[in-house]
Scaffold this motif. Structure first.
Motif, PDB file in Angstrom:
ATOM      1  N   ASP A 227       0.887  -1.157   0.000  1.00 32.92           N
ATOM      2  CA  ASP A 227       0.000   0.000   0.000  1.00 32.92           C
ATOM      3  C   ASP A 227       0.922   1.203   0.000  1.00 32.92           C
ATOM      4  O   ASP A 227       1.714   1.376   0.931  1.00 32.92           O
ATOM      5  CB  ASP A 227      -0.903  -0.015   1.228  1.00 32.92           C
ATOM      6  CG  ASP A 227      -1.878  -1.177   1.184  1.00 32.92           C
ATOM      7  OD1 ASP A 227      -2.612  -1.272   0.202  1.00 32.92           O
ATOM      8  OD2 ASP A 227      -1.885  -1.986   2.136  1.00 32.92           O
TER       9      ASP A 227
ATOM     10  N   ASP B 106       1.708   5.384  -0.491  1.00 31.92           N
ATOM     11  CA  ASP B 106       1.327   6.781  -0.641  1.00 31.92           C
ATOM     12  C   ASP B 106       2.031   7.299  -1.887  1.00 31.92           C
ATOM     13  O   ASP B 106       3.221   7.030  -2.093  1.00 31.92           O
ATOM     14  CB  ASP B 106       1.757   7.589   0.580  1.00 31.92           C
ATOM     15  CG  ASP B 106       0.955   7.233   1.810  1.00 31.92           C
ATOM     16  OD1 ASP B 106      -0.259   6.958   1.669  1.00 31.92           O
ATOM     17  OD2 ASP B 106       1.525   7.218   2.918  1.00 31.92           O
TER      18      ASP B 106
ATOM     19  N   GLU C 287      -1.657   5.273 -10.605  1.00 30.00           N
ATOM     20  CA  GLU C 287      -0.456   6.069 -10.382  1.00 30.00           C
ATOM     21  C   GLU C 287       0.162   6.477 -11.713  1.00 30.00           C
ATOM     22  O   GLU C 287       0.041   5.782 -12.708  1.00 30.00           O
ATOM     23  CB  GLU C 287       0.566   5.306  -9.540  1.00 30.00           C
ATOM     24  CG  GLU C 287       1.222   4.158 -10.274  1.00 30.00           C
ATOM     25  CD  GLU C 287       2.178   3.358  -9.421  1.00 30.00           C
ATOM     26  OE1 GLU C 287       3.327   3.795  -9.228  1.00 30.00           O
ATOM     27  OE2 GLU C 287       1.766   2.283  -8.956  1.00 30.00           O
TER      28      GLU C 287
ATOM     29  N   SER D 191       4.999   5.444  -8.632  1.00 34.01           N
ATOM     30  CA  SER D 191       4.352   5.928  -7.393  1.00 34.01           C
ATOM     31  C   SER D 191       4.149   7.434  -7.358  1.00 34.01           C
ATOM     32  O   SER D 191       4.344   8.072  -6.320  1.00 34.01           O
ATOM     33  CB  SER D 191       5.135   5.467  -6.155  1.00 34.01           C
ATOM     34  OG  SER D 191       5.219   4.059  -6.130  1.00 34.01           O
TER      35      SER D 191
ATOM     36  N   ARG E 226       1.448  10.712  -8.085  1.00 29.81           N
ATOM     37  CA  ARG E 226       0.011  10.995  -8.035  1.00 29.81           C
ATOM     38  C   ARG E 226      -0.601  11.127  -9.435  1.00 29.81           C
ATOM     39  O   ARG E 226       0.034  11.623 -10.355  1.00 29.81           O
ATOM     40  CB  ARG E 226      -0.248  12.297  -7.287  1.00 29.81           C
ATOM     41  CG  ARG E 226      -0.068  12.194  -5.807  1.00 29.81           C
ATOM     42  CD  ARG E 226      -0.477  13.510  -5.110  1.00 29.81           C
ATOM     43  NE  ARG E 226      -0.173  13.422  -3.701  1.00 29.81           N
ATOM     44  CZ  ARG E 226       0.974  13.821  -3.161  1.00 29.81           C
ATOM     45  NH1 ARG E 226       1.910  14.369  -3.896  1.00 29.81           N
ATOM     46  NH2 ARG E 226       1.181  13.677  -1.865  1.00 29.81           N
TER      47      ARG E 226
ATOM     48  N   CYS F 268      -6.095  10.700  -7.022  1.00 33.69           N
ATOM     49  CA  CYS F 268      -5.569   9.496  -6.367  1.00 33.69           C
ATOM     50  C   CYS F 268      -4.221   9.802  -5.721  1.00 33.69           C
ATOM     51  O   CYS F 268      -3.299  10.274  -6.390  1.00 33.69           O
ATOM     52  CB  CYS F 268      -5.414   8.349  -7.367  1.00 33.69           C
ATOM     53  SG  CYS F 268      -5.036   6.778  -6.583  1.00 33.69           S
ATOM     54  N   ASP F 269      -4.122   9.548  -4.419  1.00 34.55           N
ATOM     55  CA  ASP F 269      -2.848   9.774  -3.743  1.00 34.55           C
ATOM     56  C   ASP F 269      -2.370   8.536  -2.981  1.00 34.55           C
ATOM     57  O   ASP F 269      -1.424   8.594  -2.221  1.00 34.55           O
ATOM     58  CB  ASP F 269      -2.918  10.984  -2.818  1.00 34.55           C
ATOM     59  CG  ASP F 269      -3.988  10.876  -1.740  1.00 34.55           C
ATOM     60  OD1 ASP F 269      -4.641   9.818  -1.639  1.00 34.55           O
ATOM     61  OD2 ASP F 269      -4.169  11.847  -0.998  1.00 34.55           O
ATOM     62  N   ARG F 270      -3.043   7.377  -3.204  1.00 37.83           N
ATOM     63  CA  ARG F 270      -2.639   6.121  -2.553  1.00 37.83           C
ATOM     64  C   ARG F 270      -3.093   4.956  -3.430  1.00 37.83           C
ATOM     65  O   ARG F 270      -4.187   4.983  -3.983  1.00 37.83           O
ATOM     66  CB  ARG F 270      -3.260   6.031  -1.172  1.00 37.83           C
ATOM     67  CG  ARG F 270      -2.779   4.846  -0.354  1.00 37.83           C
ATOM     68  CD  ARG F 270      -3.248   5.011   1.098  1.00 37.83           C
ATOM     69  NE  ARG F 270      -2.932   3.868   1.912  1.00 37.83           N
ATOM     70  CZ  ARG F 270      -1.745   3.593   2.415  1.00 37.83           C
ATOM     71  NH1 ARG F 270      -0.731   4.410   2.178  1.00 37.83           N
ATOM     72  NH2 ARG F 270      -1.537   2.531   3.155  1.00 37.83           N
TER      73      ARG F 270
ATOM     74  N   ARG G  68      -2.805   0.410  -3.901  1.00 39.76           N
ATOM     75  CA  ARG G  68      -2.280  -0.921  -3.564  1.00 39.76           C
ATOM     76  C   ARG G  68      -1.698  -1.416  -4.873  1.00 39.76           C
ATOM     77  O   ARG G  68      -2.338  -1.366  -5.920  1.00 39.76           O
ATOM     78  CB  ARG G  68      -3.352  -1.872  -3.072  1.00 39.76           C
ATOM     79  CG  ARG G  68      -2.760  -3.302  -2.924  1.00 39.76           C
ATOM     80  CD  ARG G  68      -3.593  -4.194  -2.085  1.00 39.76           C
ATOM     81  NE  ARG G  68      -3.382  -3.797  -0.698  1.00 39.76           N
ATOM     82  CZ  ARG G  68      -3.739  -4.528   0.333  1.00 39.76           C
ATOM     83  NH1 ARG G  68      -4.319  -5.686   0.159  1.00 39.76           N
ATOM     84  NH2 ARG G  68      -3.521  -4.095   1.561  1.00 39.76           N
TER      85      ARG G  68
END
Length: 150
Positions: free
Chosen positions: A52, A54, A80, A130, A132, A136-138, A140
């Motif tokens: 997960d 960030d 991402e 990874s 942004r 969306c900022d996170r 899996r």
């Protein structure tokens, strides 16, 4: 670097035996069912890191590169941005144990993961995962580590 949809991943068979192993595993297993952490596939030749993560801003973020492993990046939830560069200025020393180094420079190509897309980065290729995407900022994600150079 290769990017496409997971439906076309099988087209990459024959590029490297360990990539074939990864493709075979992915065709018969559900990545979404994996818990975060390391999932062995074939010892140190092929394994999967589920995390997960960030996400970060792409502007100013460093690129990473590996010498031994290719990274097959797949988002399981969310989306991402990834970046790629043909060359850059190396930063710090290469961590041989972790097979990871960093570089800075201008992004020359990029795209978005999610919705069944993947990006495959080969050893030596500068890549910036990874980052942004709008809204969306996170995520899996699963990173399939594929040994290309022993």
């Amino acid at each position: 670097m290769i990017t496409d949809t997971l439906a076309h991943l099988g087209r990459l068979r024959g590029l490297h035996p360990n990539l074939d192993t990864a493709i075979d595993w992915l065709e018969h297993h559900d990545l979404a069912a994996l818990s975060p952490g390391r999932c062995p596939v074939e010892g140190e030749k092929v394994f999967i890191n589920v995390m997960d993560a960030d996400l970060r801003d792409a502007a100013g973020a460093a690129f990473e590169y590996h010498r031994r492993y290719a990274d097959l990046q797949i988002d399981l939830t969310g989306s991402e941005h990834w970046g790629w560069a043909a060359d850059g200025t190396l930063q710090g020393s290469f961590d041989a144990a972790g097979d990871c180094g960093f570089a800075v420079g201008p992004e020359q190509a990029g795209g978005a993961l999610g919705d069944g897309r993947f990006a495959l980065f080969f050893p030596g290729e500068l890549h910036k995962p990874s980052c942004r995407t709008p809204g969306c900022d996170r995520v899996r994600k699963a990173v399939v580590k594929i040994e290309m150079l022993p």
